[in-house]
Design a protein around this motif. Sequence first.
Motif, PDB file in Angstrom:
ATOM      1  N   MET A   1       0.688  -1.394   0.244  1.00  0.00           N
ATOM      2  CA  MET A   1      -0.018   0.028  -0.693  1.00  0.00           C
ATOM      3  C   MET A   1       0.690   1.380  -0.344  1.00  0.00           C
ATOM      4  SD  MET A   1      -3.280   0.761   2.352  1.00  0.00           S
ATOM      5  CE  MET A   1      -2.948   1.844   3.502  1.00  0.00           C
ATOM      6  N   SER A   2       0.776   1.852  -1.093  1.00  0.00           N
ATOM      7  CA  SER A   2       1.117   3.096  -1.493  1.00  0.00           C
ATOM      8  C   SER A   2       0.901   4.676  -0.233  1.00  0.00           C
ATOM      9  CB  SER A   2       1.563   3.548  -2.615  1.00  0.00           C
ATOM     10  OG  SER A   2       0.839   4.060  -3.127  1.00  0.00           O
ATOM     11  N   VAL A   3       1.412   4.992   0.521  1.00  0.00           N
ATOM     12  CA  VAL A   3       1.190   6.346   0.563  1.00  0.00           C
ATOM     13  C   VAL A   3       0.878   7.588   0.113  1.00  0.00           C
ATOM     14  CG1 VAL A   3       2.024   8.300   2.082  1.00  0.00           C
ATOM     15  CG2 VAL A   3       3.195   5.686   2.615  1.00  0.00           C
ATOM     16  N   PRO A   4      -0.001   8.149   0.520  1.00  0.00           N
ATOM     17  CA  PRO A   4      -0.635   9.032  -0.967  1.00  0.00           C
ATOM     18  C   PRO A   4      -0.107  10.675  -0.462  1.00  0.00           C
ATOM     19  CG  PRO A   4      -2.070   9.100   1.260  1.00  0.00           C
ATOM     20  CD  PRO A   4      -1.339   7.648   1.581  1.00  0.00           C
ATOM     21  N   PRO A   5       0.276  11.026  -1.745  1.00  0.00           N
ATOM     22  CA  PRO A   5       0.901  12.313  -1.579  1.00  0.00           C
ATOM     23  C   PRO A   5       0.739  13.577  -0.804  1.00  0.00           C
ATOM     24  CG  PRO A   5       0.850  11.518  -3.619  1.00  0.00           C
ATOM     25  CD  PRO A   5       0.344  10.711  -3.374  1.00  0.00           C
ATOM     26  N   VAL A   6       1.416  14.032  -0.775  1.00  0.00           N
ATOM     27  CA  VAL A   6       0.757  15.482   0.867  1.00  0.00           C
ATOM     28  C   VAL A   6       0.685  16.605  -0.196  1.00  0.00           C
ATOM     29  CG1 VAL A   6       1.677  16.767   2.702  1.00  0.00           C
ATOM     30  CG2 VAL A   6       1.988  13.884   2.499  1.00  0.00           C
ATOM     31  N   ILE A   7      -0.362  17.244   0.026  1.00  0.00           N
ATOM     32  CA  ILE A   7      -0.240  18.248  -1.013  1.00  0.00           C
ATOM     33  C   ILE A   7      -0.361  19.355   0.198  1.00  0.00           C
ATOM     34  CG2 ILE A   7      -2.266  19.455  -2.628  1.00  0.00           C
ATOM     35  CD1 ILE A   7      -0.441  16.477  -3.511  1.00  0.00           C
ATOM     36  N   SER A   8       0.339  20.763  -0.145  1.00  0.00           N
ATOM     37  CA  SER A   8      -0.456  22.044   0.686  1.00  0.00           C
ATOM     38  C   SER A   8      -0.591  22.975   0.088  1.00  0.00           C
ATOM     39  CB  SER A   8       1.711  22.396   1.519  1.00  0.00           C
ATOM     40  OG  SER A   8       2.058  21.338   1.847  1.00  0.00           O
ATOM     41  N   VAL A   9      -1.507  22.942   0.378  1.00  0.00           N
ATOM     42  CA  VAL A   9      -2.799  24.346   0.135  1.00  0.00           C
ATOM     43  C   VAL A   9      -2.277  25.399   0.402  1.00  0.00           C
ATOM     44  CG1 VAL A   9      -4.788  25.449  -0.801  1.00  0.00           C
ATOM     45  CG2 VAL A   9      -4.559  22.485  -0.711  1.00  0.00           C
ATOM     46  N   LEU A  24      -9.441  17.149  -2.833  1.00  0.00           N
ATOM     47  CA  LEU A  24      -8.001  16.691  -2.774  1.00  0.00           C
ATOM     48  C   LEU A  24      -7.700  15.467  -1.629  1.00  0.00           C
ATOM     49  CD1 LEU A  24      -5.271  18.990  -3.021  1.00  0.00           C
ATOM     50  CD2 LEU A  24      -6.685  18.125  -4.856  1.00  0.00           C
ATOM     51  N   GLU A  25      -8.829  15.295  -0.833  1.00  0.00           N
ATOM     52  CA  GLU A  25      -9.351  14.992   0.279  1.00  0.00           C
ATOM     53  C   GLU A  25     -10.080  13.972  -0.423  1.00  0.00           C
ATOM     54  OE1 GLU A  25      -9.448  16.182   4.312  1.00  0.00           O
ATOM     55  OE2 GLU A  25      -7.724  16.234   4.587  1.00  0.00           O
ATOM     56  N   SER A  26     -11.623  14.269  -1.277  1.00  0.00           N
ATOM     57  CA  SER A  26     -12.293  13.056  -1.907  1.00  0.00           C
ATOM     58  C   SER A  26     -10.947  12.317  -2.873  1.00  0.00           C
ATOM     59  CB  SER A  26     -13.057  13.802  -1.962  1.00  0.00           C
ATOM     60  OG  SER A  26     -13.065  14.803  -3.549  1.00  0.00           O
ATOM     61  N   ARG A  27      -9.949  13.056  -3.220  1.00  0.00           N
ATOM     62  CA  ARG A  27      -9.475  11.508  -3.969  1.00  0.00           C
ATOM     63  C   ARG A  27      -8.405  11.045  -3.470  1.00  0.00           C
ATOM     64  NH1 ARG A  27     -11.724  15.494  -7.292  1.00  0.00           N
ATOM     65  NH2 ARG A  27     -12.903  14.995  -9.641  1.00  0.00           N
ATOM     66  N   GLY A  28      -8.483  10.805  -2.505  1.00  0.00           N
ATOM     67  CA  GLY A  28      -7.093  10.060  -1.506  1.00  0.00           C
ATOM     68  C   GLY A  28      -5.848  11.281  -0.867  1.00  0.00           C
ATOM     69  N   TYR A  29      -5.753  12.160  -1.286  1.00  0.00           N
ATOM     70  CA  TYR A  29      -4.307  12.666  -1.026  1.00  0.00           C
ATOM     71  C   TYR A  29      -5.055  13.993   0.560  1.00  0.00           C
ATOM     72  CZ  TYR A  29      -3.977  13.250  -5.668  1.00  0.00           C
ATOM     73  OH  TYR A  29      -3.214  13.072  -6.930  1.00  0.00           O
ATOM     74  N   THR A  30      -3.381  13.502   1.416  1.00  0.00           N
ATOM     75  CA  THR A  30      -3.224  13.975   2.026  1.00  0.00           C
ATOM     76  C   THR A  30      -2.866  15.480   2.127  1.00  0.00           C
ATOM     77  OG1 THR A  30      -2.601  12.007   3.172  1.00  0.00           O
ATOM     78  CG2 THR A  30      -1.696  13.835   4.210  1.00  0.00           C
ATOM     79  N   VAL A  31      -3.727  16.302   2.660  1.00  0.00           N
ATOM     80  CA  VAL A  31      -4.029  17.721   2.630  1.00  0.00           C
ATOM     81  C   VAL A  31      -3.262  18.740   3.785  1.00  0.00           C
ATOM     82  CG1 VAL A  31      -5.545  19.892   1.985  1.00  0.00           C
ATOM     83  CG2 VAL A  31      -5.470  17.394   0.719  1.00  0.00           C
ATOM     84  N   HIS A  32      -2.965  19.186   3.798  1.00  0.00           N
ATOM     85  CA  HIS A  32      -1.943  20.327   4.726  1.00  0.00           C
ATOM     86  C   HIS A  32      -2.388  21.608   4.268  1.00  0.00           C
ATOM     87  CE1 HIS A  32       1.124  17.361   6.476  1.00  0.00           C
ATOM     88  NE2 HIS A  32      -0.488  16.938   6.749  1.00  0.00           N
ATOM     89  N   THR A  33      -3.385  22.385   5.193  1.00  0.00           N
ATOM     90  CA  THR A  33      -3.620  24.019   4.763  1.00  0.00           C
ATOM     91  C   THR A  33      -2.834  24.839   5.953  1.00  0.00           C
ATOM     92  OG1 THR A  33      -5.670  24.042   6.154  1.00  0.00           O
ATOM     93  CG2 THR A  33      -5.806  23.116   3.950  1.00  0.00           C
ATOM     94  N   PHE A  34      -2.856  25.888   5.006  1.00  0.00           N
ATOM     95  CA  PHE A  34      -2.067  27.369   5.372  1.00  0.00           C
ATOM     96  C   PHE A  34      -2.660  28.694   5.143  1.00  0.00           C
ATOM     97  CE2 PHE A  34       0.997  23.527   5.193  1.00  0.00           C
ATOM     98  CZ  PHE A  34       1.700  23.237   6.173  1.00  0.00           C
TER      99      PHE A  34
END
Length: 128
Positions: A1-9, A24-34
């Motif tokens: 199982m691969s780790v999803p890419p982390v997207i910073s918004v 993005l979360e609905s598409r399986g990405y890990t998201v951090h917002t700033f």
Amino acid sequence: MSVPPVISVLDDDPYVRAAINNLLESRGYTVHTFASADEFLRSTDSTDASCVIADVQMPFMTGIDLLTQMRAQGSATPFIFITAFPDESVRVRALKAGAVCFLGKPFAPTDMMQCLDRALAAGGETRG
């Protein structure tokens, strides 16, 4: 199982951050917002980003200034810029600075996902 890419918004508008986060979360990405470039730079999450989606116009430091600073520090993290004021000269400046995409707000979710796919491919990432 691969780790999803982390997207910073990064966007100073909380509604824009929430909308992109939900997409993005609905598409399986890990998201951090700033809320700002400074908040992003002070975060330990800034080094984990597989891609940065940043507003061009933010208080204190623009998205393009952030990209320029990160490139000067040796970061190759792909950038996607979003803006409520899509000006051709700013678009050209963003792309010359190294942005993968430049989207005017509002943008279609499919356009964002196409840009993200291109950005992650450019950065050597694959979807999780």
